[in-house]
Design a protein around this motif. Structure first.
Motif, PDB file in Angstrom:
ATOM      1  N   THR A  69      31.356   7.781  51.622  1.00 19.41           N
ATOM      2  CA  THR A  69      30.154   9.118  51.920  1.00 19.41           C
ATOM      3  C   THR A  69      29.808   9.720  50.780  1.00 19.41           C
ATOM      4  OG1 THR A  69      31.367   9.305  53.975  1.00 19.41           O
ATOM      5  CG2 THR A  69      29.878  11.042  53.287  1.00 19.41           C
ATOM      6  N   GLU A  70      30.913  10.171  49.847  1.00 23.39           N
ATOM      7  CA  GLU A  70      30.188  10.663  48.477  1.00 23.39           C
ATOM      8  C   GLU A  70      29.320   9.900  47.885  1.00 23.39           C
ATOM      9  OE1 GLU A  70      33.924  11.387  46.770  1.00 23.39           O
ATOM     10  OE2 GLU A  70      34.297  13.184  48.099  1.00 23.39           O
ATOM     11  N   PHE A  71      29.692   8.550  47.614  1.00 23.92           N
ATOM     12  CA  PHE A  71      28.757   7.615  46.765  1.00 23.92           C
ATOM     13  C   PHE A  71      27.362   7.425  47.661  1.00 23.92           C
ATOM     14  CE2 PHE A  71      32.690   5.685  44.935  1.00 23.92           C
ATOM     15  CZ  PHE A  71      32.373   5.803  43.680  1.00 23.92           C
ATOM     16  N   LEU A  72      27.304   7.431  48.931  1.00 22.67           N
ATOM     17  CA  LEU A  72      26.156   7.222  49.726  1.00 22.67           C
ATOM     18  C   LEU A  72      25.241   8.334  49.352  1.00 22.67           C
ATOM     19  CD1 LEU A  72      27.273   5.798  53.079  1.00 22.67           C
ATOM     20  CD2 LEU A  72      25.764   4.609  51.461  1.00 22.67           C
ATOM     21  N   ALA A  73      25.761   9.494  49.287  1.00 27.84           N
ATOM     22  CA  ALA A  73      24.790  10.856  49.161  1.00 27.84           C
ATOM     23  C   ALA A  73      24.335  10.712  47.776  1.00 27.84           C
ATOM     24  CB  ALA A  73      25.958  12.053  49.039  1.00 27.84           C
ATOM     25  N   VAL A  74      24.919   9.980  46.674  1.00 27.83           N
ATOM     26  CA  VAL A  74      24.463  10.268  45.711  1.00 27.83           C
ATOM     27  C   VAL A  74      23.332   9.110  45.373  1.00 27.83           C
ATOM     28  CG1 VAL A  74      24.842   9.682  43.046  1.00 27.83           C
ATOM     29  CG2 VAL A  74      26.539  11.053  44.295  1.00 27.83           C
ATOM     30  N   GLY A  75      23.679   7.550  45.623  1.00 26.11           N
ATOM     31  CA  GLY A  75      22.802   6.679  45.337  1.00 26.11           C
ATOM     32  C   GLY A  75      22.441   5.695  46.535  1.00 26.11           C
ATOM     33  N   GLY A  76      22.665   5.947  47.717  1.00 32.03           N
ATOM     34  CA  GLY A  76      22.324   5.295  48.709  1.00 32.03           C
ATOM     35  C   GLY A  76      23.311   3.859  49.085  1.00 32.03           C
TER      36      GLY A  76
END
Length: 201
Positions: free
Chosen positions: A24-31
């Motif tokens: 979730t954290e990675f998605l919020a940064v770079g999709g």
């Protein structure tokens, strides 16, 4: 509404929960394309094969992330509807939630807004959850606007469906603008314009 994995979501092991949180954290940064299983393995402290034990593919992992995100958003909207009698105040509460998230950088953007920009390239199971989130949100906004009209606190210029989509697009656009300019305070200013559009004079 679109059927979703949120209807019967299985409990996850503590390690799988950590994988979902990190994804979730990675998605919020770079999709979707902004991280790999190697990135997850590094921050969680396990091997890539171990991640595959919990989630057979990246698509399966991101589907789980978005399904959970969608379920949490639905609970938040239901809580606003149950606890805030004034429909206009419900929309203010929704915008305030995002203003606080953006200001604190805790959840700086709706991950579904980011993923919507990648929709054509997403695995279908992920795309379906993204579309489902926006269908859920539109339905809730429409019901709030209908309630606002019935209570005499809102005077939309168009149909509730059209106004719901306009409000949603404005709020999510405000998130992107705040990120693009590096100005968290931009979000509440734009959101206030969207709110003012609906309020009775």
């Amino acid at each position: 509404m679109i059927e979703s994995a949120t209807d019967a979501m299985p409990a996850l092991s503590p390690k799988a929960e950590e994988i979902v949180r990190r994804a979730t954290e990675f998605l919020a940064v770079g999709g979707y394309n902004g991280f790999s299983y190697a990135d997850i393995a590094q921050v969680v402290g396990i091997s890539k094969p171990s991640i595959h034990h919990h989630f057979a593919s990246k698509a399966a992992l991101v589907q789980q992330v978005v399904a959970r995100y969608r379920a949490e958003a639905a609970l938040g909207m239901a809580a606003l509807s149950a606890n805030v009698a004034d429909p206009y105040a419900r929309l203010e509460g929704y915008c305030r939630y995002w203003a606080d998230c953006i200001a604190s950088a805790q959840h700086p953007i709706c991950i579904c807004a980011l993923l919507a920009g990648e929709l054509a390239a997403l695995p279908e199971e992920v795309a379906q959850e993204v579309r489902g989130h926006f269908a859920d949100l539109t339905g809730w906004l429409r019901s709030v606007i209908d309630d606002g009209v019935a209570q005499g606190v809102m005077a939309p210029a168009d149909t509730a469906e059209s106004e719901a989509r306009t409000f949603m697009a404005t709020v999510h656009g405000a998130m992107l603008a705040a990120r693009a300019f590096g100005e968290p305070a931009m979000f509440p200013r734009i959101a206030e314009t969207a709110l003012h559009r609906l309020r009775c004079a």
